[in-house]
Design a protein around this motif. Sequence first.
Motif, PDB file in Angstrom:
ATOM      1  N   ASN A  13       0.825  -1.218   0.000  1.00 46.87           N
ATOM      2  CA  ASN A  13       0.000   0.000   0.000  1.00 46.87           C
ATOM      3  C   ASN A  13       0.853   1.259   0.000  1.00 46.87           C
ATOM      4  OD1 ASN A  13      -2.635  -1.166  -0.007  1.00 46.87           O
ATOM      5  ND2 ASN A  13      -2.337  -1.722   2.133  1.00 46.87           N
ATOM      6  N   THR A  14       1.973   1.207  -0.673  1.00 40.70           N
ATOM      7  CA  THR A  14       2.888   2.339  -0.712  1.00 40.70           C
ATOM      8  C   THR A  14       2.790   3.036  -2.064  1.00 40.70           C
ATOM      9  OG1 THR A  14       4.395   1.225   0.805  1.00 40.70           O
ATOM     10  CG2 THR A  14       5.278   3.069  -0.457  1.00 40.70           C
ATOM     11  N   MET A  15       2.686   4.353  -2.018  1.00 41.28           N
ATOM     12  CA  MET A  15       2.627   5.149  -3.224  1.00 41.28           C
ATOM     13  C   MET A  15       3.874   6.019  -3.313  1.00 41.28           C
ATOM     14  SD  MET A  15      -0.212   8.018  -4.326  1.00 41.28           S
ATOM     15  CE  MET A  15       0.031   8.942  -2.828  1.00 41.28           C
ATOM     16  N   TYR A  16       4.335   6.224  -4.530  1.00 45.07           N
ATOM     17  CA  TYR A  16       5.528   7.038  -4.753  1.00 45.07           C
ATOM     18  C   TYR A  16       5.214   8.183  -5.716  1.00 45.07           C
ATOM     19  CZ  TYR A  16       7.739   2.862  -2.875  1.00 45.07           C
ATOM     20  OH  TYR A  16       8.080   1.808  -2.077  1.00 45.07           O
ATOM     21  N   LEU A  17       5.946   9.255  -5.554  1.00 45.40           N
ATOM     22  CA  LEU A  17       5.891  10.368  -6.497  1.00 45.40           C
ATOM     23  C   LEU A  17       7.322  10.661  -6.924  1.00 45.40           C
ATOM     24  CD1 LEU A  17       4.374  12.654  -7.986  1.00 45.40           C
ATOM     25  CD2 LEU A  17       4.714  14.074  -5.944  1.00 45.40           C
ATOM     26  N   GLN A  18       7.635  10.293  -8.160  1.00 53.32           N
ATOM     27  CA  GLN A  18       8.938  10.596  -8.718  1.00 53.32           C
ATOM     28  C   GLN A  18       8.852  11.942  -9.415  1.00 53.32           C
ATOM     29  OE1 GLN A  18      11.949   8.900  -8.604  1.00 53.32           O
ATOM     30  NE2 GLN A  18      12.803  10.669  -9.665  1.00 53.32           N
ATOM     31  N   MET A  19       9.663  12.881  -8.976  1.00 53.02           N
ATOM     32  CA  MET A  19       9.635  14.231  -9.533  1.00 53.02           C
ATOM     33  C   MET A  19      10.982  14.525 -10.175  1.00 53.02           C
ATOM     34  SD  MET A  19       7.604  16.293  -6.533  1.00 53.02           S
ATOM     35  CE  MET A  19       8.848  16.000  -5.279  1.00 53.02           C
ATOM     36  N   ASP A  20      10.975  14.805 -11.454  1.00 51.14           N
ATOM     37  CA  ASP A  20      12.196  15.101 -12.203  1.00 51.14           C
ATOM     38  C   ASP A  20      12.162  16.533 -12.729  1.00 51.14           C
ATOM     39  OD1 ASP A  20      11.963  11.794 -13.558  1.00 51.14           O
ATOM     40  OD2 ASP A  20      13.198  12.475 -11.880  1.00 51.14           O
ATOM     41  N   ASN A  21      13.347  17.034 -13.050  1.00 46.13           N
ATOM     42  CA  ASN A  21      13.472  18.386 -13.583  1.00 46.13           C
ATOM     43  C   ASN A  21      12.702  19.388 -12.721  1.00 46.13           C
ATOM     44  OD1 ASN A  21      14.263  20.452 -15.304  1.00 46.13           O
ATOM     45  ND2 ASN A  21      12.568  20.116 -16.720  1.00 46.13           N
ATOM     46  N   LEU A  22      12.919  19.320 -11.440  1.00 50.79           N
ATOM     47  CA  LEU A  22      12.221  20.200 -10.510  1.00 50.79           C
ATOM     48  C   LEU A  22      12.638  21.652 -10.716  1.00 50.79           C
ATOM     49  CD1 LEU A  22      12.356  17.908  -7.405  1.00 50.79           C
ATOM     50  CD2 LEU A  22      10.265  18.883  -8.361  1.00 50.79           C
ATOM     51  N   GLN A  23      11.674  22.529 -10.548  1.00 48.78           N
ATOM     52  CA  GLN A  23      11.880  23.961 -10.723  1.00 48.78           C
ATOM     53  C   GLN A  23      11.454  24.706  -9.455  1.00 48.78           C
ATOM     54  OE1 GLN A  23      13.477  25.103 -13.439  1.00 48.78           O
ATOM     55  NE2 GLN A  23      13.604  22.917 -14.026  1.00 48.78           N
ATOM     56  N   PRO A  24      11.934  25.926  -9.270  1.00 53.46           N
ATOM     57  CA  PRO A  24      11.574  26.674  -8.061  1.00 53.46           C
ATOM     58  C   PRO A  24      10.070  26.763  -7.817  1.00 53.46           C
ATOM     59  CG  PRO A  24      13.382  27.766  -9.168  1.00 53.46           C
ATOM     60  CD  PRO A  24      12.953  26.652 -10.074  1.00 53.46           C
ATOM     61  N   GLU A  25       9.290  26.803  -8.869  1.00 48.20           N
ATOM     62  CA  GLU A  25       7.831  26.886  -8.688  1.00 48.20           C
ATOM     63  C   GLU A  25       7.225  25.588  -8.155  1.00 48.20           C
ATOM     64  OE1 GLU A  25       9.551  27.612 -11.417  1.00 48.20           O
ATOM     65  OE2 GLU A  25       8.611  26.769 -13.236  1.00 48.20           O
ATOM     66  N   ASP A  26       8.013  24.530  -8.107  1.00 46.40           N
ATOM     67  CA  ASP A  26       7.542  23.283  -7.507  1.00 46.40           C
ATOM     68  C   ASP A  26       7.709  23.282  -5.986  1.00 46.40           C
ATOM     69  OD1 ASP A  26       9.009  21.696 -10.325  1.00 46.40           O
ATOM     70  OD2 ASP A  26       6.864  21.990  -9.978  1.00 46.40           O
ATOM     71  N   THR A  27       8.338  24.310  -5.457  1.00 45.09           N
ATOM     72  CA  THR A  27       8.496  24.411  -4.013  1.00 45.09           C
ATOM     73  C   THR A  27       7.138  24.468  -3.341  1.00 45.09           C
ATOM     74  OG1 THR A  27      10.630  25.533  -4.170  1.00 45.09           O
ATOM     75  CG2 THR A  27       9.369  25.863  -2.147  1.00 45.09           C
ATOM     76  N   ALA A  28       6.915  23.563  -2.406  1.00 48.25           N
ATOM     77  CA  ALA A  28       5.610  23.457  -1.753  1.00 48.25           C
ATOM     78  C   ALA A  28       5.683  22.382  -0.683  1.00 48.25           C
ATOM     79  CB  ALA A  28       4.523  23.088  -2.762  1.00 48.25           C
ATOM     80  N   ILE A  29       4.635  22.304   0.102  1.00 48.87           N
ATOM     81  CA  ILE A  29       4.443  21.146   0.968  1.00 48.87           C
ATOM     82  C   ILE A  29       3.600  20.147   0.183  1.00 48.87           C
ATOM     83  CG2 ILE A  29       3.503  20.265   3.128  1.00 48.87           C
ATOM     84  CD1 ILE A  29       3.956  23.028   4.327  1.00 48.87           C
ATOM     85  N   TYR A  30       4.070  18.928   0.103  1.00 53.53           N
ATOM     86  CA  TYR A  30       3.387  17.886  -0.649  1.00 53.53           C
ATOM     87  C   TYR A  30       2.661  16.959   0.325  1.00 53.53           C
ATOM     88  CZ  TYR A  30       5.581  19.376  -4.947  1.00 53.53           C
ATOM     89  OH  TYR A  30       5.957  20.117  -6.054  1.00 53.53           O
TER      90      TYR A  30
END
Length: 120
Positions: free
Chosen positions: A75-92
């Motif tokens: 029951n584990t979910m993953y979020l792979q985030m590539d090519n991150l940009q400053p606008e992706d800054t947030a609490i997830y």
Amino acid sequence: QVELVESGGGLVQPGGSLRLSCAPSGSVWSVGQMGWYRQTPGKQRTLVGFITSTGTRYADFAKDRFIITRQRAENTMYLQMDNLQPEDTAIYYCNAWVWVTEMSDAREYWGQGTQVIVSS
């Protein structure tokens, strides 16, 4: 008491990658749809994407750079985030519909959030 536990946030430079994970902390009977949201100060929480038994859906900003996967057995979910940009800054935040027992109704749970900072 069931909680969703997230991990994997942190500081990354622009163009870098991070992988977030989310899983229930206690024993559960079943987990249905799972998803990721993000929130920045003063703004509403917005959908990043979600995964169901039939596939995944993403917000437009996530389609080419983020991938959601799930390990059903754990029951584990993953979020792979590539090519991150400053606008992706947030609490997830992780979100999931959970049946704690076979006899219970599905209930929506939220994780505590994990901070992602994209900065040079």
